[in-house]
Design an enzyme around this catalytic site. Structure first.
Site, PDB file in Angstrom:
ATOM      1  N   LYS A  99       0.837  -1.203   0.000  1.00  0.00           N
ATOM      2  CA  LYS A  99       0.000   0.000   0.000  1.00  0.00           C
ATOM      3  C   LYS A  99       0.880   1.265   0.000  1.00  0.00           C
ATOM      4  O   LYS A  99       2.099   1.171   0.201  1.00  0.00           O
ATOM      5  CB  LYS A  99      -0.940  -0.070   1.209  1.00  0.00           C
ATOM      6  CG  LYS A  99      -1.966  -1.223   1.102  1.00  0.00           C
ATOM      7  CD  LYS A  99      -2.794  -1.340   2.376  1.00  0.00           C
ATOM      8  CE  LYS A  99      -3.919  -2.366   2.229  1.00  0.00           C
ATOM      9  NZ  LYS A  99      -4.669  -2.545   3.496  1.00  0.00           N
ATOM     10  N   TYR A 118     -12.285  -3.429  -3.367  1.00  0.00           N
ATOM     11  CA  TYR A 118     -12.843  -3.395  -2.009  1.00  0.00           C
ATOM     12  C   TYR A 118     -14.375  -3.403  -2.021  1.00  0.00           C
ATOM     13  O   TYR A 118     -14.994  -2.836  -1.116  1.00  0.00           O
ATOM     14  CB  TYR A 118     -12.317  -2.178  -1.249  1.00  0.00           C
ATOM     15  CG  TYR A 118     -10.876  -2.338  -0.782  1.00  0.00           C
ATOM     16  CD1 TYR A 118     -10.510  -3.334   0.129  1.00  0.00           C
ATOM     17  CD2 TYR A 118      -9.868  -1.484  -1.242  1.00  0.00           C
ATOM     18  CE1 TYR A 118      -9.196  -3.479   0.556  1.00  0.00           C
ATOM     19  CE2 TYR A 118      -8.547  -1.621  -0.814  1.00  0.00           C
ATOM     20  CZ  TYR A 118      -8.222  -2.614   0.086  1.00  0.00           C
ATOM     21  OH  TYR A 118      -6.923  -2.757   0.514  1.00  0.00           O
ATOM     22  N   ASN A 124      -1.844  -0.076   7.198  1.00  0.00           N
ATOM     23  CA  ASN A 124      -1.325  -1.408   7.540  1.00  0.00           C
ATOM     24  C   ASN A 124      -0.457  -2.048   6.452  1.00  0.00           C
ATOM     25  O   ASN A 124      -0.338  -3.261   6.370  1.00  0.00           O
ATOM     26  CB  ASN A 124      -2.446  -2.335   8.025  1.00  0.00           C
ATOM     27  CG  ASN A 124      -3.485  -2.603   6.962  1.00  0.00           C
ATOM     28  OD1 ASN A 124      -3.410  -2.071   5.861  1.00  0.00           O
ATOM     29  ND2 ASN A 124      -4.450  -3.448   7.277  1.00  0.00           N
ATOM     30  N   HIS A 182      -1.632  -5.535   1.499  1.00  0.00           N
ATOM     31  CA  HIS A 182      -2.850  -6.330   1.299  1.00  0.00           C
ATOM     32  C   HIS A 182      -2.454  -7.706   0.783  1.00  0.00           C
ATOM     33  O   HIS A 182      -1.515  -7.807  -0.012  1.00  0.00           O
ATOM     34  CB  HIS A 182      -3.768  -5.665   0.266  1.00  0.00           C
ATOM     35  CG  HIS A 182      -4.838  -6.582  -0.236  1.00  0.00           C
ATOM     36  ND1 HIS A 182      -6.039  -6.736   0.415  1.00  0.00           N
ATOM     37  CD2 HIS A 182      -4.866  -7.435  -1.291  1.00  0.00           C
ATOM     38  CE1 HIS A 182      -6.761  -7.641  -0.241  1.00  0.00           C
ATOM     39  NE2 HIS A 182      -6.075  -8.081  -1.275  1.00  0.00           N
ATOM     40  N   GLU A 197      -9.103 -10.862  -7.517  1.00  0.00           N
ATOM     41  CA  GLU A 197      -8.219  -9.701  -7.395  1.00  0.00           C
ATOM     42  C   GLU A 197      -7.151  -9.699  -8.488  1.00  0.00           C
ATOM     43  O   GLU A 197      -6.816  -8.646  -9.033  1.00  0.00           O
ATOM     44  CB  GLU A 197      -7.594  -9.675  -5.993  1.00  0.00           C
ATOM     45  CG  GLU A 197      -8.649  -9.394  -4.917  1.00  0.00           C
ATOM     46  CD  GLU A 197      -8.170  -9.652  -3.494  1.00  0.00           C
ATOM     47  OE1 GLU A 197      -7.000 -10.019  -3.292  1.00  0.00           O
ATOM     48  OE2 GLU A 197      -9.002  -9.480  -2.568  1.00  0.00           O
TER      49      GLU A 197
HETATM   50  P1  IDP Z   1      -7.366  -7.478   5.629  1.00  0.00           P
HETATM   51  O1  IDP Z   1      -6.664  -6.445   4.790  1.00  0.00           O
HETATM   52  O2  IDP Z   1      -6.496  -7.922   6.787  1.00  0.00           O
HETATM   53  O3  IDP Z   1      -7.917  -8.636   4.834  1.00  0.00           O
HETATM   54  P2  IDP Z   1     -10.104  -6.418   5.866  1.00  0.00           P
HETATM   55  O4  IDP Z   1     -10.974  -6.590   7.081  1.00  0.00           O
HETATM   56  O5  IDP Z   1     -10.471  -7.165   4.625  1.00  0.00           O
HETATM   57  O6  IDP Z   1      -8.604  -6.760   6.329  1.00  0.00           O
HETATM   58  O7  IDP Z   1     -10.064  -4.866   5.566  1.00  0.00           O
HETATM   59  C1  IDP Z   1      -9.494  -4.383   4.366  1.00  0.00           C
HETATM   60  C2  IDP Z   1      -8.678  -3.158   4.667  1.00  0.00           C
HETATM   61  O8  IDP Z   1      -9.544  -2.108   5.095  1.00  0.00           O
HETATM   62  C3  IDP Z   1      -7.666  -3.315   5.801  1.00  0.00           C
HETATM   63  O9  IDP Z   1      -6.450  -3.927   5.396  1.00  0.00           O
HETATM   64  C4  IDP Z   1      -7.467  -1.877   6.231  1.00  0.00           C
HETATM   65  O10 IDP Z   1      -6.591  -1.185   5.324  1.00  0.00           O
HETATM   66  C5  IDP Z   1      -8.885  -1.315   6.060  1.00  0.00           C
HETATM   67  N1  IDP Z   1      -9.644  -1.356   7.299  1.00  0.00           N
HETATM   68  C6  IDP Z   1     -10.327  -2.420   7.807  1.00  0.00           C
HETATM   69  N2  IDP Z   1     -10.919  -2.103   8.971  1.00  0.00           N
HETATM   70  C7  IDP Z   1     -10.630  -0.808   9.192  1.00  0.00           C
HETATM   71  C8  IDP Z   1     -10.953   0.106  10.253  1.00  0.00           C
HETATM   72  O11 IDP Z   1     -11.649  -0.222  11.222  1.00  0.00           O
HETATM   73  N3  IDP Z   1     -10.443   1.361  10.131  1.00  0.00           N
HETATM   74  C9  IDP Z   1      -9.665   1.769   9.070  1.00  0.00           C
HETATM   75  N4  IDP Z   1      -9.353   0.945   8.064  1.00  0.00           N
HETATM   76  C10 IDP Z   1      -9.814  -0.329   8.123  1.00  0.00           C
END
Ligand code: IDP
Length: 149
Positions: free
Chosen positions: A9, A49, A112, A115, A126
């Site tokens: 990212k 997404y 984070n 992905h 994807e």
């Molecule tokens: P993942 O990336 O670990 O599979 P997902 O629950 O699929 O997690 O969420 C996709 C992305 O959305 C996350 O990697 C993060 O960047 C963002 N995200 C998920 N939950 C939150 C939140 O509560 N606050 C801000 N960003 C979030």
């Protein structure tokens, strides 16, 4: 062979940790079969997404992943989807285990770093969003005979 979609990212690209992340996946034995440094257009973000579009965090997620270049990749290897998810770690880097990419290299869910596809179905979906079939390179890594039983 199993394939998974991985994206560094914008925070990961901006912080100069592309090489460190790729090194972990390469050293594991996974094979890089496609890579592209790109700015994600809005339509690809919406598609990628799609399951999160209605979530309260979606506007900030969309702004985040469009804030700078991302490195999109396809990695291949037996069981690669689950293996890469374990290497990536939990969604929230503050809770992700040490030794994982998010556990070692990030601080908060909203930034984070990386992905990775969460299932074979997501990986196929994807990969098709981000790459055309002719961008996936077919080659043999020289260590393949000693990596697998
Ligand atoms: P993942 O990336 O670990 O599979 P997902 O629950 O699929 O997690 O969420 C996709 C992305 O959305 C996350 O990697 C993060 O960047 C963002 N995200 C998920 N939950 C939150 C939140 O509560 N606050 C801000 N960003 C979030």
């Amino acid at each position: 062979m199993d394939r998974t979609f991985v994206m560094i990212k914008p925070d990961g690209v901006q912080r100069g940790i592309i090489g460190a992340i790729i090194s972990r996946l390469e050293a594991k034995g996974l094979k890089l079969v496609a890579a592209k440094l790109t700015m994600l257009p809005e339509e690809k973000v919406m598609e990628h997404y799609a399951e999160h579009v209605e979530k309260p965090f979606f506007p900030s997620l969309k702004a985040y992943v469009m804030s700078g270049p991302v490195l999109t990749m396809v990695w291949e290897g037996r069981g690669s989807v689950a293996i890469v998810r374990r290497i990536v770690g939990a969604t929230n880097p503050a809770e992700a285990a040490p030794g994982t990419i998010r556990g070692d290299m990030g601080m908060e869910t909203g930034k984070n770093v990386i992905h990775a596809s969460d299932s074979d179905e997501s990986a196929a979906r994807e990969i098709a969003i981000h790459f055309s079939a002719d961008e996936l390179v077919d080659y043999t890594r020289i260590d393949e005979p000693v990596l697998y039983e």
